[in-house]
Write a protein that holds these residues in place. Structure first.
Motif, PDB file in Angstrom:
ATOM      1  N   ASP A 129       0.843  -1.192   0.000  1.00 25.75           N
ATOM      2  CA  ASP A 129       0.000   0.000   0.000  1.00 25.75           C
ATOM      3  C   ASP A 129       0.879   1.243   0.000  1.00 25.75           C
ATOM      4  OD1 ASP A 129      -1.600   2.264   1.465  1.00 25.75           O
ATOM      5  OD2 ASP A 129      -3.104   0.773   0.868  1.00 25.75           O
ATOM      6  N   THR A 180      -3.913   1.262  -6.278  1.00 25.45           N
ATOM      7  CA  THR A 180      -4.502   0.848  -5.005  1.00 25.45           C
ATOM      8  C   THR A 180      -5.948   1.329  -4.909  1.00 25.45           C
ATOM      9  OG1 THR A 180      -2.352   0.859  -3.881  1.00 25.45           O
ATOM     10  CG2 THR A 180      -4.324   0.998  -2.506  1.00 25.45           C
ATOM     11  N   GLU A 181      -6.182   2.601  -5.221  1.00 24.85           N
ATOM     12  CA  GLU A 181      -7.538   3.127  -5.160  1.00 24.85           C
ATOM     13  C   GLU A 181      -8.441   2.463  -6.198  1.00 24.85           C
ATOM     14  OE1 GLU A 181      -8.839   5.122  -2.912  1.00 24.85           O
ATOM     15  OE2 GLU A 181      -6.893   5.166  -1.878  1.00 24.85           O
ATOM     16  N   SER A 228      -8.270  -0.564  -7.159  1.00 23.68           N
ATOM     17  CA  SER A 228      -8.608  -1.910  -6.685  1.00 23.68           C
ATOM     18  C   SER A 228      -9.814  -1.912  -5.751  1.00 23.68           C
ATOM     19  CB  SER A 228      -7.402  -2.538  -5.975  1.00 23.68           C
ATOM     20  OG  SER A 228      -7.122  -1.851  -4.757  1.00 23.68           O
ATOM     21  N   TYR A 229     -10.175  -0.731  -5.208  1.00 19.85           N
ATOM     22  CA  TYR A 229     -11.326  -0.626  -4.314  1.00 19.85           C
ATOM     23  C   TYR A 229     -12.624  -0.348  -5.081  1.00 19.85           C
ATOM     24  CZ  TYR A 229      -7.761  -0.162  -0.662  1.00 19.85           C
ATOM     25  OH  TYR A 229      -6.692  -0.374   0.182  1.00 19.85           O
TER      26      TYR A 229
END
Length: 333
Positions: free
Chosen positions: A189, A213-214, A216-217
């Motif tokens: 992260d 990362t964002e 993936s949400y």
């Protein structure tokens, strides 16, 4: 509003491409490109003035472990200025292979990129530089000429390495450190990045990790269609510095697929070009554009839109059978 901004950029790309294609078919390749060549040569002269007067800017003191000075004439940012020099390199390379200007001219734009000191564009330009001089000096030459070119190139690289090796290591040394830890840094992260890791490659790895990362949400439809055009401003303060990641985040898998489709269509046109020297040269510029897009976002700027317009339209024009190497520009030359 984000959608309007993105739509205007793509419309600019379309309109510019249509205008260039009409000019090519009406006046020929060389006669269309020559006025543009003088404009970009003037840009290079302005940069030369900034070097002589010592008017440079420290570009990376705040966000990179590699501090450097960029000479970019009167421009505000070295990225946009370097894209213009890359376009000048493209235009001058075509004219050189059409035997309309001296072989030294494309190399002058490389020198300009060195002084502009934007690593992404400089690395991207090395690919077309190799291809254009390979086409000009090596392809179609006799065996003894090929041996001379190969030997001269090897010796020149050795001399260049001995003279500027220390400066090159200082400027590009962190590339090795960054890519040696690429897998690890992209798997954690972004909140876990250390201060030095955030500064690597002018914070490129940190930014890419943030976006992925964002992303993936996102929900299933979010991953498919993205957060929306220019929606990154609702999440981050800095753009992604990667055209592929930016397309994935804003427009999802669908948008990224369309973007890659546009790039692929240009590649297909290049494969249809009959004149081998121009084909090799243009493939080099497309490869350079792909590398460029992996570490910055050329189509996010007007300068990059114009650059891709030239790449696409030259490939399209040369791919047409009736405008092959035997009769292209014959009417005007």
């Amino acid at each position: 509003m984000g959608g309007v901004v993105v739509l205007m950029k793509w419309l600019l790309l379309i309109v510019t491409s249509i205008a260039l294609i009409q000019l090519f078919f009406k006046y020929g390749l060389v006669n269309t490109l020559k006025p543009f060549y003088y404009l970009f040569l003037g840009l290079f002269i302005c940069q030369l003035a900034s070097v002589v007067l010592g008017q440079g800017k420290d570009t990376e003191a705040l966000n990179s472990t590699s501090n450097s000075i960029s000479y970019i004439a009167g421009y505000a940012h070295e990225s946009a200025f370097s894209i213009l020099l890359y376009t000048g390199l493209l235009i001058s390379s075509v004219l050189m292979l059409k035997k309309d200007i001296k072989p030294i001219i494309p190399f002058l734009f490389i020198i300009g990129l060195v002084f502009a000191n934007y690593r992404t564009l400089l690395i991207s330009a090395l690919i077309p530089l190799f291809c254009v001089y390979l086409a000009h000096l090596y392809m179609g030459s006799k065996k003894d000429i090929k041996l001379f070119v190969f030997s001269s190139g090897t010796i020149s690289l050795l001399i260049f390495g001995m003279l500027f090796g220390v400066d090159i290591i200082d400027r590009f040394g962190e590339l090795g450190e960054a890519f040696s830890n690429l897998g690890e840094l992209m798997s954690i992260d972004y909140s876990l990045f250390s201060f030095e890791e955030r500064r690597l490659l002018s914070s490129r790895l940190f930014l890419w990790n943030m976006y992925l990362t964002e992303y993936s949400y996102f929900s299933f439809f979010g991953m498919l269609l993205g957060a929306g055009p220019e929606a990154w401003t609702n999440y981050f303060d800095v753009y992604a510095h990667n055209a592929y990641i930016a397309a994935l985040f804003d427009l999802g898998v669908v948008g990224l697929s369309v973007f890659l489709g546009v790039l692929y269509s240009t590649f297909v046109f290049m494969l249809k070009i009959k004149e081998k020297k121009l084909k090799v040269m243009l493939l080099g510029f497309l490869a350079g554009f792909l590398v460029m897009s992996s570490s910055t976002m050329p189509l996010w700027a007007v300068e990059g839109v114009h650059l891709y317009s030239f790449i696409f339209t030259i490939a399209y024009y040369l791919s047409k059978n009736k405008y092959n190497a035997n009769n292209i520009d014959k009417t005007f030359n």
